[in-house]
Design an enzyme around this catalytic site. Structure first.
Site, mmCIF file in Angstrom:
data_model
loop_
_atom_site.group_PDB
_atom_site.id
_atom_site.type_symbol
_atom_site.label_atom_id
_atom_site.label_comp_id
_atom_site.label_asym_id
_atom_site.label_seq_id
_atom_site.Cartn_x
_atom_site.Cartn_y
_atom_site.Cartn_z
ATOM 1 N N ASP A 99 64.073 49.044 -25.620
ATOM 2 C CA ASP A 99 63.117 49.032 -26.733
ATOM 3 C C ASP A 99 62.797 47.561 -27.025
ATOM 4 O OD1 ASP A 99 61.896 48.990 -29.239
ATOM 5 O OD2 ASP A 99 63.021 50.721 -29.977
ATOM 6 N N ARG A 132 44.394 65.669 -24.533
ATOM 7 C CA ARG A 132 45.867 65.668 -24.414
ATOM 8 C C ARG A 132 46.299 65.223 -23.016
ATOM 9 N NH1 ARG A 132 48.747 70.021 -23.228
ATOM 10 N NH2 ARG A 132 47.253 71.483 -24.101
ATOM 11 N N LYS A 189 54.459 48.539 -35.053
ATOM 12 C CA LYS A 189 54.951 47.252 -35.546
ATOM 13 C C LYS A 189 54.041 46.120 -35.073
ATOM 14 C CE LYS A 189 58.297 49.641 -37.349
ATOM 15 N NZ LYS A 189 58.378 50.857 -36.615
ATOM 16 N N TYR A 242 68.069 51.120 -33.741
ATOM 17 C CA TYR A 242 67.318 51.640 -34.886
ATOM 18 C C TYR A 242 67.915 53.005 -35.233
ATOM 19 C CZ TYR A 242 63.399 53.842 -37.323
ATOM 20 O OH TYR A 242 62.621 54.513 -38.227
HETATM 21 C C1 LIG Z 1 63.091 49.026 -32.971
HETATM 22 C C2 LIG Z 1 62.350 50.274 -33.329
HETATM 23 N N1 LIG Z 1 62.132 51.192 -32.369
HETATM 24 C C3 LIG Z 1 61.476 52.345 -32.641
HETATM 25 C C4 LIG Z 1 61.026 52.625 -33.915
HETATM 26 C C5 LIG Z 1 60.320 53.919 -34.178
HETATM 27 O O1 LIG Z 1 58.938 53.706 -34.206
HETATM 28 P P1 LIG Z 1 57.913 54.658 -34.958
HETATM 29 O O2 LIG Z 1 58.158 54.544 -36.413
HETATM 30 O O3 LIG Z 1 56.572 54.154 -34.495
HETATM 31 O O4 LIG Z 1 58.174 56.047 -34.453
HETATM 32 C C6 LIG Z 1 61.222 51.699 -34.931
HETATM 33 C C7 LIG Z 1 60.730 51.992 -36.298
HETATM 34 O O5 LIG Z 1 61.039 51.312 -37.252
HETATM 35 C C8 LIG Z 1 61.903 50.481 -34.634
HETATM 36 O O6 LIG Z 1 62.148 49.563 -35.584
#
Ligand SMILES: Cc1ncc(COP(=O)(O)O)c(C=O)c1O
Length: 402
Positions: free
Chosen positions: A191, A65, A216, A118
């Site tokens: 992001d 961890r 992704k 998101y």
């Molecule tokens: C742009 C974006 N940021 C963050 C996330 C969240 O990621 P995770 O599903 O790995 O927690 C997503 C998930 O679809 C996303 O499309």
């Protein structure tokens, strides 16, 4: 028989079963691929070294961890690709976003965030941070005047936005937003999941923390969930403390799969961007499609000034002419290659209906206000042959109108 094996001989069966063969002398070879280290704990040469590793005075590992060698290899790889001093991996993109924001705020602070986020990120800010006494104001980050007005009024600790927005793929003006953020003494958290480090490195423009859902494009095969924050060495130490205390760390198996994915990121992404661009152009000519969203096709945002190449991303959104949920469901049912699945960035082409998934929590009026119509489909281009994708989409689009 080795000395070690001889020592084991006189011991009981169960003792031998537990210890025999384990913890060999450090090997005099270097594997070409980082091994998966599932070990939760690590031995040091002596208690003094263990103490120094615990205290951070010596490099090393004590407890997974706190740090893991497989995960560390991935962190180094992503920091290198994002051009940051360091990076820290988390158990998911959401955990990475939570840590990146939590590290900057305390109760009573404010956050300004893009309206086009998101859905779960939006909900996390409103609900999780809201409960902690950190209020978020949502703005249209493409409207720089509105952003400046809000920053001046709210004086937030954090400005948060996505490089390419979901689902309408609007491209944010990173340099302009960083300049505003600095003017009002806020930290910028971006992001960069949709763009990937292949298309843009937000830290080069002064972004403080670059977040990815590695689930992704970085992983790329739809088989590992993970997130990461790429940032400065100082912030990485703070995040490390948060990771230890929240326990939101990435496991070594997922780290290993993601590290393997990263090796082919540029090849996959290049092909995915080419497929997306070809599909976007083709969709504009399709009789069942009334509108196509793709950077470069739409004039939404300064794609040219931030992308490192002429690649515009692997996501296309389009409106099926006159369609509502029933027609979009007919379209999804008729697909044979494209998968109607709720993720993006995989080698497979996937389509998603935002009103059913990412933007489900919003009312039709709220969605309409964001430009998300009832006939909107988001497509994440995979690496398949383009003719097969066009044939599949063509048949499904024609079926959506019958
Ligand atoms: C742009 C974006 N940021 C963050 C996330 C969240 O990621 P995770 O599903 O790995 O927690 C997503 C998930 O679809 C996303 O499309």
């Amino acid at each position: 028989m080795s000395e070690r094996a001889q020592r084991e001989v006189g011991r009981g069966f169960t003792t031998r079963a537990v210890h025999a063969g384990e913890r060999p002398e450090r090997p005099a070879f270097t594997p070409t691929v980082t091994p998966i280290y599932p070990s939760v704990s690590y031995l040091a040469a002596d208690p003094e070294s263990q103490d120094a590793i615990f205290g951070g005075e010596l490099p090393g590992y004590v407890y997974t961890r706190h740090g893991n060698p497989t995960t560390r290899a991935l962190e180094v790889a992503v920091a290198t690709l994002e051009g940051t001093e360091d990076a820290l991996a988390f158990g998911s993109g959401m955990a990475a976003l939570l840590a990146a924001v939590l590290n900057e705020v305390q109760a009573g602070d404010r956050v300004v965030a893009a309206r086009d986020l998101y859905g779960a990120t939006q909900a996390m800010l409103a609900n999780v941070f809201g409960t902690l006494g950190v209020k978020t104001t949502f703005v249209d980050v493409l409207d720089l005047e509105q952003v400046e007005q809000t920053l001046a009024e709210v004086r937030p600790r954090v400005l948060l936005f996505e490089t390419i927005s979901n689902p309408l793929v609007r491209v944010a003006d990173i340099p302009a937003l960083v300049a505003l953020s600095r003017k009002y003494k806020a930290r910028t958290v971006v992001d960069n999941t949709f763009a990937t480090p292949l298309l843009v490195n937000p830290a080069r423009f002064g972004v403080d923390a670059v977040v990815h859902s590695m689930t992704k494009y970085l992983g790329g095969h739809g088989d590992a969930t993970g997130g990461i924050v790429a940032t400065t060495a100082d912030r990485m130490l703070e995040l490390g403390e948060l990771g230890k205390l929240t326990g939101a760390v990435l496991g070594p198996f997922e780290a290993w799969l993601t590290l393997r994915g990263v090796k082919t990121l540029s090849l996959r992404m290049q092909r995915q961007c080419e497929n997306a661009a070809a599909l976007a152009a083709w969709l504009t000519r399709h009789p069942r499609v009334s509108r196509v969203y793709y950077p470069g096709l739409t004039s939404l945002g300064p794609a040219e000034c931030i992308f490192k190449s002429d690649l515009r991303g692997g996501i296309v959104a389009f409106e099926i002419a006159g369609a509502g949920q029933a027609e979009v469901f007919d379209f999804m049912r008729s697909l044979r290659i494209c998968l109607p699945a709720t993720t993006l960035g995989d080698v497979y082409t996937m389509v998603l209906y935002p009103p059913m998934s990412t933007h489900r929590a919003l009312t039709p009026q709220e969605r309409a206000a964001m430009g998300i119509g009832d006939g909107l489909v988001r497509l994440s281009a995979g690496i398949e042959d383009i003719d097969d994708l066009m044939e599949d989409l063509d048949r499904a689009l024609l079926a959506s109108g019958s």
